[in-house]
Design a protein around this motif. Structure first.
Motif, PDB file in Angstrom:
ATOM      1  N   PHE A 116       0.841  -1.193   0.000  1.00 46.44           N
ATOM      2  CA  PHE A 116       0.000   0.000   0.000  1.00 46.44           C
ATOM      3  C   PHE A 116       0.878   1.245   0.000  1.00 46.44           C
ATOM      4  N   SER A 117       0.627   2.132  -0.950  1.00 42.57           N
ATOM      5  CA  SER A 117       1.487   3.301  -1.149  1.00 42.57           C
ATOM      6  C   SER A 117       1.057   4.460  -0.264  1.00 42.57           C
ATOM      7  N   TRP A 118       1.990   5.385  -0.070  1.00 40.89           N
ATOM      8  CA  TRP A 118       1.665   6.571   0.721  1.00 40.89           C
ATOM      9  C   TRP A 118       0.605   7.421   0.027  1.00 40.89           C
ATOM     10  N   ARG A 119       0.653   7.484  -1.295  1.00 37.71           N
ATOM     11  CA  ARG A 119      -0.367   8.229  -2.029  1.00 37.71           C
ATOM     12  C   ARG A 119      -1.742   7.648  -1.758  1.00 37.71           C
ATOM     13  N   GLU A 120      -1.840   6.337  -1.678  1.00 38.53           N
ATOM     14  CA  GLU A 120      -3.127   5.719  -1.379  1.00 38.53           C
ATOM     15  C   GLU A 120      -3.583   6.016   0.045  1.00 38.53           C
ATOM     16  N   GLU A 121      -2.634   6.115   0.979  1.00 36.37           N
ATOM     17  CA  GLU A 121      -2.997   6.529   2.344  1.00 36.37           C
ATOM     18  C   GLU A 121      -3.604   7.928   2.334  1.00 36.37           C
ATOM     19  N   VAL A 122      -2.970   8.816   1.582  1.00 33.74           N
ATOM     20  CA  VAL A 122      -3.460  10.193   1.502  1.00 33.74           C
ATOM     21  C   VAL A 122      -4.851  10.225   0.884  1.00 33.74           C
ATOM     22  N   LEU A 123      -5.026   9.513  -0.231  1.00 34.04           N
ATOM     23  CA  LEU A 123      -6.318   9.506  -0.911  1.00 34.04           C
ATOM     24  C   LEU A 123      -7.400   8.828  -0.078  1.00 34.04           C
TER      25      LEU A 123
ATOM     26  N   TYR B  19       3.398   5.369  10.696  1.00 38.69           N
ATOM     27  CA  TYR B  19       4.599   5.577   9.888  1.00 38.69           C
ATOM     28  C   TYR B  19       4.205   5.472   8.414  1.00 38.69           C
ATOM     29  N   ASN B  20       5.109   5.871   7.553  1.00 37.88           N
ATOM     30  CA  ASN B  20       4.936   5.770   6.109  1.00 37.88           C
ATOM     31  C   ASN B  20       5.553   4.439   5.676  1.00 37.88           C
ATOM     32  N   ALA B  21       4.741   3.428   5.458  1.00 42.44           N
ATOM     33  CA  ALA B  21       5.258   2.086   5.167  1.00 42.44           C
ATOM     34  C   ALA B  21       6.062   2.059   3.873  1.00 42.44           C
ATOM     35  N   GLU B  22       5.605   2.776   2.870  1.00 38.99           N
ATOM     36  CA  GLU B  22       6.350   2.818   1.605  1.00 38.99           C
ATOM     37  C   GLU B  22       7.766   3.345   1.836  1.00 38.99           C
TER      38      GLU B  22
ATOM     39  N   GLY C 212      -7.634   9.237   3.016  1.00 35.81           N
ATOM     40  CA  GLY C 212      -7.939  10.187   4.072  1.00 35.81           C
ATOM     41  C   GLY C 212      -7.462   9.805   5.451  1.00 35.81           C
ATOM     42  N   VAL C 213      -6.473   8.890   5.529  1.00 35.38           N
ATOM     43  CA  VAL C 213      -6.023   8.418   6.834  1.00 35.38           C
ATOM     44  C   VAL C 213      -4.522   8.638   7.063  1.00 35.38           C
ATOM     45  N   ALA C 214      -3.852   9.299   6.147  1.00 34.60           N
ATOM     46  CA  ALA C 214      -2.397   9.437   6.248  1.00 34.60           C
ATOM     47  C   ALA C 214      -1.968  10.039   7.586  1.00 34.60           C
TER      48      ALA C 214
END
Length: 229
Positions: free
Chosen positions: A161-168, A177-180, A170-172
């Motif tokens: 799972f990418s950081w961009r997907e976390e942002v999209l 932590y940023n797993a990517e 709405g839970v970043a």
């Protein structure tokens, strides 16, 4: 001889904010389970602590609740499996051909530092067997070291799972932590699809990883292909 698959699920029920529930993203388990069951292979569920694995509620709503996950929800015997998962201490890694880490945000909390899961993963990898992960399941590989002290993921091609997907999603801001980025910091050759939330799977030798829930079918099929080949 039949193959044996060890499916890993989380025990975590909420983010750091206890008012934000989380858990296993059910379809990431069910698509793998269905693919392996279709081959007649034996399967076991394990979690970092053993016992109950709760479900991510967001994954149980239309359109995310697909036929595979819905069938599991409507099967009392299958649901009972999630109430009584094995603990790592109960698992003999020599009995399994694959360890397969499923996801859901919950995995970010209890997968990375589970010494029991690391022990099993190390044994399976060093025995020439298969390690798989889908979506946040790859957090279970962050800190696994081999017998020589090197991280398993170092110089390995993988996804998750990418950081961009976390942002999209709405839970970043609520992620621990940023797993990517953590994967990249550990020397992994991380890649992702050009577009978020589409199916994307990477196979590097005996390591098979999928980026997101939409990759669950393809990731499981890639594991099946490796085992059959």
């Amino acid at each position: 001889m039949t193959k044996r698959i060890l499916n890993v699920v989380s025990n975590v029920a909420h983010f750091d904010d206890h008012d934000h529930p989380t858990g296993l993203w059910l379809s990431e388990l069910t698509h793998a389970w269905d693919a392996f069951a279709a081959q007649g292979w034996e399967q076991t569920l394990v979690s970092p602590k053993g016992g109950k694995s709760l479900l991510e509620r967001r994954a149980l709503k239309w359109p995310l609740l697909d036929a595979s996950a819905k069938a599991w929800l409507n099967d009392p015997a299958k649901m009972a499996l999630l109430d009584n998962t094995a603990s790592p201490s109960q698992i003999d890694p020599d009995a399994f051909d694959v360890i397969y880490f499923t996801g859901g945000h919950a995995a970010m909390w209890d997968f990375p530092d589970s010494e029991g899961l690391q022990r099993i993963t190390r044994w399976i990898w060093e025995s020439g067997r298969i390690v798989g992960a889908v979506c946040h399941g790859y957090c279970g590989l962050l800190n696994t070291r081999l017998s020589d002290g090197e991280l398993l993921v170092k110089n390995r091609r993988l996804t998750g799972f990418s950081w961009r997907e976390e942002v999209l999603a709405g839970v970043a801001k609520e992620m621990p932590y940023n797993a990517e980025q953590q994967m990249k910091d550990r020397g992994a050759d991380y890649s992702k699809a050009l577009l978020p939330f589409v199916s994307y799977t990477v196979t590097d030798g005996r390591l098979v990883t999928g980026q997101n829930p939409g990759s669950a079918k393809a990731t499981a099929r890639a594991v099946v292909k490796l085992l059959k080949d």
